[in-house]
Structure formats: structure tokens, C-alpha cells
Design a protein around this motif. Sequence first.
Motif, PDB file in Angstrom:
ATOM      1  N   SER A  33       0.830  -1.300   0.073  1.00  0.00           N
ATOM      2  CA  SER A  33       0.084  -0.276  -0.032  1.00  0.00           C
ATOM      3  C   SER A  33       0.741   1.405  -0.017  1.00  0.00           C
ATOM      4  O   SER A  33       1.977   1.130   0.681  1.00  0.00           O
ATOM      5  CB  SER A  33      -0.928  -0.093   1.447  1.00  0.00           C
ATOM      6  OG  SER A  33      -1.771  -1.135   1.153  1.00  0.00           O
ATOM      7  N   SER A  34       0.163   2.158  -0.604  1.00  0.00           N
ATOM      8  CA  SER A  34       0.921   3.703  -0.487  1.00  0.00           C
ATOM      9  C   SER A  34       0.069   4.840  -0.024  1.00  0.00           C
ATOM     10  O   SER A  34      -0.996   4.969  -0.400  1.00  0.00           O
ATOM     11  CB  SER A  34       1.637   3.925  -1.985  1.00  0.00           C
ATOM     12  OG  SER A  34       0.800   3.830  -2.699  1.00  0.00           O
ATOM     13  N   PHE A  48     -12.730   7.739  -4.165  1.00  0.00           N
ATOM     14  CA  PHE A  48     -12.026   6.506  -4.514  1.00  0.00           C
ATOM     15  C   PHE A  48     -12.749   5.369  -5.390  1.00  0.00           C
ATOM     16  O   PHE A  48     -13.883   5.527  -5.604  1.00  0.00           O
ATOM     17  CB  PHE A  48     -11.683   5.820  -3.156  1.00  0.00           C
ATOM     18  CG  PHE A  48     -12.682   5.345  -2.480  1.00  0.00           C
ATOM     19  CD1 PHE A  48     -13.240   4.183  -2.438  1.00  0.00           C
ATOM     20  CD2 PHE A  48     -13.603   6.313  -1.655  1.00  0.00           C
ATOM     21  CE1 PHE A  48     -14.156   3.620  -1.597  1.00  0.00           C
ATOM     22  CE2 PHE A  48     -14.799   6.002  -0.801  1.00  0.00           C
ATOM     23  CZ  PHE A  48     -14.945   4.454  -0.788  1.00  0.00           C
ATOM     24  N   TRP A  68     -13.044   1.203  -5.765  1.00  0.00           N
ATOM     25  CA  TRP A  68     -13.091   0.015  -4.944  1.00  0.00           C
ATOM     26  C   TRP A  68     -12.904  -1.459  -5.814  1.00  0.00           C
ATOM     27  O   TRP A  68     -13.905  -1.446  -6.729  1.00  0.00           O
ATOM     28  CB  TRP A  68     -14.059  -0.119  -3.841  1.00  0.00           C
ATOM     29  CG  TRP A  68     -14.062  -1.351  -3.111  1.00  0.00           C
ATOM     30  CD1 TRP A  68     -14.608  -2.815  -3.322  1.00  0.00           C
ATOM     31  CD2 TRP A  68     -13.401  -1.766  -1.824  1.00  0.00           C
ATOM     32  NE1 TRP A  68     -14.219  -3.489  -2.509  1.00  0.00           N
ATOM     33  CE2 TRP A  68     -13.899  -2.847  -1.400  1.00  0.00           C
ATOM     34  CE3 TRP A  68     -12.763  -0.650  -1.183  1.00  0.00           C
ATOM     35  CZ2 TRP A  68     -13.088  -3.437  -0.355  1.00  0.00           C
ATOM     36  CZ3 TRP A  68     -12.413  -1.248   0.078  1.00  0.00           C
ATOM     37  CH2 TRP A  68     -12.482  -2.479   0.658  1.00  0.00           C
ATOM     38  N   THR A  69     -11.895  -1.923  -5.931  1.00  0.00           N
ATOM     39  CA  THR A  69     -11.684  -3.108  -6.691  1.00  0.00           C
ATOM     40  C   THR A  69     -11.858  -4.520  -5.787  1.00  0.00           C
ATOM     41  O   THR A  69     -11.083  -4.597  -4.884  1.00  0.00           O
ATOM     42  CB  THR A  69     -10.363  -3.069  -7.253  1.00  0.00           C
ATOM     43  OG1 THR A  69      -9.945  -1.865  -8.161  1.00  0.00           O
ATOM     44  CG2 THR A  69     -10.262  -4.411  -8.409  1.00  0.00           C
ATOM     45  N   LEU A 117      -8.724  -3.588  -3.452  1.00  0.00           N
ATOM     46  CA  LEU A 117      -7.882  -2.472  -3.719  1.00  0.00           C
ATOM     47  C   LEU A 117      -8.821  -0.990  -3.385  1.00  0.00           C
ATOM     48  O   LEU A 117      -9.586  -0.777  -4.095  1.00  0.00           O
ATOM     49  CB  LEU A 117      -7.385  -2.334  -5.016  1.00  0.00           C
ATOM     50  CG  LEU A 117      -6.411  -0.941  -5.338  1.00  0.00           C
ATOM     51  CD1 LEU A 117      -5.262  -0.596  -4.148  1.00  0.00           C
ATOM     52  CD2 LEU A 117      -5.721  -1.046  -6.799  1.00  0.00           C
ATOM     53  N   SER A 159      -8.480   2.658  -4.050  1.00  0.00           N
ATOM     54  CA  SER A 159      -7.623   3.676  -4.665  1.00  0.00           C
ATOM     55  C   SER A 159      -8.351   5.146  -4.637  1.00  0.00           C
ATOM     56  O   SER A 159      -9.301   5.126  -5.614  1.00  0.00           O
ATOM     57  CB  SER A 159      -7.398   3.265  -6.109  1.00  0.00           C
ATOM     58  OG  SER A 159      -6.261   4.118  -6.792  1.00  0.00           O
ATOM     59  N   ARG A 170      -8.032   9.761  -3.973  1.00  0.00           N
ATOM     60  CA  ARG A 170      -7.648  10.902  -4.399  1.00  0.00           C
ATOM     61  C   ARG A 170      -8.233  11.879  -3.385  1.00  0.00           C
ATOM     62  O   ARG A 170      -9.365  12.013  -3.265  1.00  0.00           O
ATOM     63  CB  ARG A 170      -7.394  11.474  -5.683  1.00  0.00           C
ATOM     64  CG  ARG A 170      -6.642  10.582  -6.670  1.00  0.00           C
ATOM     65  CD  ARG A 170      -6.417  11.197  -8.099  1.00  0.00           C
ATOM     66  NE  ARG A 170      -5.570  10.464  -8.802  1.00  0.00           N
ATOM     67  CZ  ARG A 170      -4.368  10.321  -8.892  1.00  0.00           C
ATOM     68  NH1 ARG A 170      -3.796  10.929  -8.091  1.00  0.00           N
ATOM     69  NH2 ARG A 170      -3.576   9.607  -9.886  1.00  0.00           N
ATOM     70  N   SER A 201      -2.906  10.945  -2.613  1.00  0.00           N
ATOM     71  CA  SER A 201      -3.171   9.614  -3.679  1.00  0.00           C
ATOM     72  C   SER A 201      -2.877   8.673  -2.523  1.00  0.00           C
ATOM     73  O   SER A 201      -1.941   8.678  -1.750  1.00  0.00           O
ATOM     74  CB  SER A 201      -2.586   9.957  -4.778  1.00  0.00           C
ATOM     75  OG  SER A 201      -1.252   9.723  -4.784  1.00  0.00           O
ATOM     76  N   THR A 202      -3.628   7.529  -2.806  1.00  0.00           N
ATOM     77  CA  THR A 202      -3.470   6.445  -2.071  1.00  0.00           C
ATOM     78  C   THR A 202      -3.946   5.222  -2.884  1.00  0.00           C
ATOM     79  O   THR A 202      -4.818   5.190  -3.701  1.00  0.00           O
ATOM     80  CB  THR A 202      -4.146   6.387  -0.600  1.00  0.00           C
ATOM     81  OG1 THR A 202      -3.801   5.498   0.119  1.00  0.00           O
ATOM     82  CG2 THR A 202      -5.775   6.241  -0.824  1.00  0.00           C
ATOM     83  N   ARG A 203      -3.082   4.106  -2.480  1.00  0.00           N
ATOM     84  CA  ARG A 203      -3.548   2.962  -3.190  1.00  0.00           C
ATOM     85  C   ARG A 203      -3.544   1.980  -1.933  1.00  0.00           C
ATOM     86  O   ARG A 203      -2.108   1.514  -1.428  1.00  0.00           O
ATOM     87  CB  ARG A 203      -2.651   2.534  -4.164  1.00  0.00           C
ATOM     88  CG  ARG A 203      -2.846   3.164  -5.571  1.00  0.00           C
ATOM     89  CD  ARG A 203      -2.073   2.837  -6.546  1.00  0.00           C
ATOM     90  NE  ARG A 203      -1.971   1.255  -6.808  1.00  0.00           N
ATOM     91  CZ  ARG A 203      -2.710   0.771  -7.728  1.00  0.00           C
ATOM     92  NH1 ARG A 203      -3.720   1.702  -8.335  1.00  0.00           N
ATOM     93  NH2 ARG A 203      -2.829  -0.532  -7.986  1.00  0.00           N
ATOM     94  N   TYR A 257      -4.042  -1.579  -0.561  1.00  0.00           N
ATOM     95  CA  TYR A 257      -4.571  -3.107  -0.716  1.00  0.00           C
ATOM     96  C   TYR A 257      -4.910  -3.584   0.797  1.00  0.00           C
ATOM     97  O   TYR A 257      -4.140  -3.125   1.786  1.00  0.00           O
ATOM     98  CB  TYR A 257      -3.205  -3.752  -1.139  1.00  0.00           C
ATOM     99  CG  TYR A 257      -2.771  -3.544  -2.393  1.00  0.00           C
ATOM    100  CD1 TYR A 257      -3.370  -4.169  -3.698  1.00  0.00           C
ATOM    101  CD2 TYR A 257      -1.756  -2.702  -2.753  1.00  0.00           C
ATOM    102  CE1 TYR A 257      -3.171  -3.792  -4.903  1.00  0.00           C
ATOM    103  CE2 TYR A 257      -1.194  -2.428  -4.014  1.00  0.00           C
ATOM    104  CZ  TYR A 257      -1.892  -3.070  -5.208  1.00  0.00           C
ATOM    105  OH  TYR A 257      -1.877  -2.478  -6.477  1.00  0.00           O
TER     106      TYR A 257
END
Length: 185
Positions: free
Chosen positions: A31-32, A135, A137-138, A144, A146, A148, A176-178, A180
Motif C-alpha cells: 500500500s502507499s 476512490f 474499490w476493486t 484495493l 484507490s 485521491r 493519493s493512496t493505493r 491493498y
Amino acid sequence: MRMFRSLALGALTAALALPALAADYVQAPGSSLAFAGKYQGETFAGTFPGFRTTVSFDPADLASGKLAVTIPVATATTQNADYDTEMRGDAFFDASKFAQATYTATGFRDLGNGQYAADGTLELRGVRKPVTLTFTWTNGARPLLSGRATVRRLDFGVGGGEWADTGTIPNEIAVSTRVYLTPAP
């Protein structure tokens, strides 16, 4: 046979009557959480290593969703020692006094086309202000999130004093964020 059908029908009816329960997740590796802005016209970017996220999400019951992020501001890095020292200092994050920032949201909104919004609260440098995270959602084995957001740094006293000039550093910082995720234990 009739008894089996009655039991099966009863179980199905009971299952359908239960409210949808959101799935609870914790942040997984990979994650970031990143930020970007400009300094004297030059783009800079950085990350917050060590941030932690918990999410409760069910697209069928967005109102019961929850998001909590803890951000250790002393870990903020741009990979530039001069920027990092200044950024962690009194004029910006004041990490020695305010060790962490938090973002919390309860309930989400469906924006359509697979987009959602979390209207949450960011607490940074002891100041609490609303910030909206949009965001996607996957689903999958490793869901995930993801997203902003835009943070107006001066609303939180970040970069005050001589750094308050928005010609030197614009007020709006992109985040921004990702993230997991894995099911919460």
C-alpha cells in the motif's frame, strides 16, 4: 421431503432478512500514501511510510462504511534531505509536537461509474477539517481502495509564516493512496 423444504425455506428467509454487513479490512503490504505539490514552480512528491488503514466497506450498504487512517508525519519523505528536514519541522508538520495525523470517515457516497466518496475529517497539527476522498474499490482476494483528495495546507497551519506565500508553495496539495486490503482478523 416436505420438512426439508420447510427448513430450507426458513433458512433462506432468515438469511434474506439479515441486514447487509460490511466486510472489515486492514491494510496489506504494498500500500502507499503519497502527496505532491510545487515549490517555486518545481514539482515535488513524497510518501508517508508507516501509515495504517482500516476499512469497513459494503457497496450495498455504504451508509455503514468506515475508514480510519493513521499517518505518522515524522516518516514523511520526499527523498530530499533538505525538504524532509524542513517539512518535519515547526513550520510544516511540527512532527515533534504532532506525531501523527488521522483521517476518519463514517459512511460513503456512491458517485456512479464505480466511484465513491468518503466525506471525512483530517486532523493535522491539532486542527480538524473536512476533507473528501474520492476512490474506487476493486474486489478480489486482495481488495484495493484507490483514491485521491486535495488538502488545503494553510487550513491546517502547514507551511505558515514565511512559507504561507502561495506563490512559493500553492495552498492545495494533492494526496493519493493505493491501499491493498486483507480481511480483518
